[in-house]
Design an enzyme around this catalytic site. Structure first.
Site, PDB file in Angstrom:
ATOM      1  N   PRO A 114       0.845  -1.203   0.000  1.00 60.69           N
ATOM      2  CA  PRO A 114       0.000   0.000   0.000  1.00 60.69           C
ATOM      3  C   PRO A 114       0.877   1.249   0.000  1.00 60.69           C
ATOM      4  CG  PRO A 114       0.039  -1.005   2.173  1.00 60.69           C
ATOM      5  CD  PRO A 114       0.733  -1.961   1.253  1.00 60.69           C
ATOM      6  N   THR A 165       0.642   5.547  -0.591  1.00 57.24           N
ATOM      7  CA  THR A 165      -0.154   6.746  -0.796  1.00 57.24           C
ATOM      8  C   THR A 165       0.204   7.394  -2.122  1.00 57.24           C
ATOM      9  OG1 THR A 165      -0.348   7.121   1.571  1.00 57.24           O
ATOM     10  CG2 THR A 165      -0.705   9.016   0.144  1.00 57.24           C
ATOM     11  N   TYR A 219      -1.057   6.441  12.238  1.00 60.89           N
ATOM     12  CA  TYR A 219      -2.432   6.886  12.022  1.00 60.89           C
ATOM     13  C   TYR A 219      -3.311   6.492  13.221  1.00 60.89           C
ATOM     14  CZ  TYR A 219      -0.389   7.731   7.474  1.00 60.89           C
ATOM     15  OH  TYR A 219       0.436   8.174   6.474  1.00 60.89           O
ATOM     16  N   ARG A 277      -2.593  -4.284   9.171  1.00 62.54           N
ATOM     17  CA  ARG A 277      -1.208  -3.827   9.027  1.00 62.54           C
ATOM     18  C   ARG A 277      -0.766  -3.204  10.344  1.00 62.54           C
ATOM     19  NH1 ARG A 277       2.469  -1.690   4.693  1.00 62.54           N
ATOM     20  NH2 ARG A 277       3.329   0.317   5.327  1.00 62.54           N
TER      21      ARG A 277
END
Length: 322
Positions: free
Chosen positions: A25, A27, A184, A232
């Site tokens: 993944p 961004t 996050y 994750r």
């Protein structure tokens, strides 16, 4: 050189995967301003599928029209237009033979360009370390977030589940990955210095991980037993690169065990250099610790695997996919 073990077919939750190579993944901030994936994103992901990757894990997709958006031009999956854009991407990747997993994210205190809300939220009113990422259109220090209420936490859990349902039922994804890494929101709950709560969502390690475990259970209930569900996890963060879990290797064992018990099919472990010892004075990488902690759970390794030799090395250390 041809690395045969990387190209072995295998499965997750009885779903076949053509090889052990996954697109990590990443961004891309290439959706529309309103979070709709378009042709640029279709072309980007389709090239990986056509190039031979067995699986694509998407960039982080935001989950609500409140505080989850992280960056400008980030894709969401909160309305029909966004979901339809993802459906086109998934269909093209499927035609090229790849599986596609939707990574779902909530920015929390690291939100820097949210079109829905001007402020940010977190487990506690603790200003994040570091500065906003300029290459994602941020500038200056992060804002101090507003501490989430119990009702807001429950809404976030529901938003993860609802977005997972849209990803599977409407967009056709093969599975979803819950982003609990890299600083996050869910990682903010796990991290001792950003979580100063004294209720059931703070304090000891188990409480700090509780929101992630609740989300796993809610998402599993929404998507059913037959779809792939992963999480994750990391130590380092985009704003605190060298952070280590204060509970060390024993804490890591606990984290992996709790994640597996909550119902994930895989745990996606990411470190800057994934083959190095995870803790000072130790000998085991985070992948090796995870494999020891949860021998029956699929492990995905990510971090610094820039060639076939390094990728195969991580398979040898216990990873199932890289």
């Amino acid at each position: 050189m041809y690395h045969s073990s990387l190209f072995e077919s295998t499965s997750i939750n009885c779903i076949p995967f053509r090889n052990r190579l996954m697109v990590a993944p990443m961004t891309r901030i290439s959706a529309s301003e309103t979070g709709v994936p378009g042709k640029k994103m279709q072309d980007y992901y389709t090239r990986f599928a056509q190039g031979g990757f067995g699986t694509i894990i998407t960039e982080g997709i935001y989950i609500d029209q409140a505080w989850s958006q992280t960056y400008a031009f980030q894709p969401g999956i909160v309305n029909e237009e966004q979901t339809s854009g993802w459906k086109n991407i998934v269909e093209k990747a499927h035609k090229a033979g790849a599986r596609v997993i939707a990574q779902l994210i909530h920015a929390g205190a690291l939100s820097q360009k949210n079109i829905y809300r001007p402020d940010s939220v977190g487990p506690s009113a603790v200003k994040p370390k570091g500065h906003q990422l300029e290459f994602y259109y941020g500038s200056g220090e992060y804002r101090t977030p507003v501490a989430l209420t119990e009702e807001q936490i429950r809404d976030i859990i529901s938003s993860f589940a609802d977005s997972a349902g849209r990803a599977i039922s409407n967009a056709g994804f093969d599975g979803v990955e819950i982003h609990a890494a890299n600083g996050y929101l869910l990682d903010q709950f796990l991290t001792d210095y950003t979580n100063q709560r004294t209720d059931e969502w703070g304090g000891n390690l188990e409480n700090r991980l509780a929101i992630t475990l609740e989300i796993i259970r809610a998402v599993r209930s929404k998507i059913g037993a037959g779809k792939v569900l992963g999480v994750r996890i990391s130590q380092g963060k985009v704003n605190d690169f060298h952070h280590k879990w204060k509970e060390g290797e024993a804490g890591a064992m606990t984290i992996f065990g709790l994640l597996a018990s909550a119902g994930v099919d895989y745990i996606h472990v990411t470190e800057y250099k994934s083959w190095l010892p995870a803790f000072e004075g130790g000998k085991k990488s985070l992948v090796e610790i995870a494999r020891e902690a949860v021998p029956d759970t699929i492990i995905i390794a990510n971090g610094g695997l820039d060639n076939g030799e390094m990728a195969e090395k991580l398979l040898g250390m216990g990873a199932d996919f890289v």
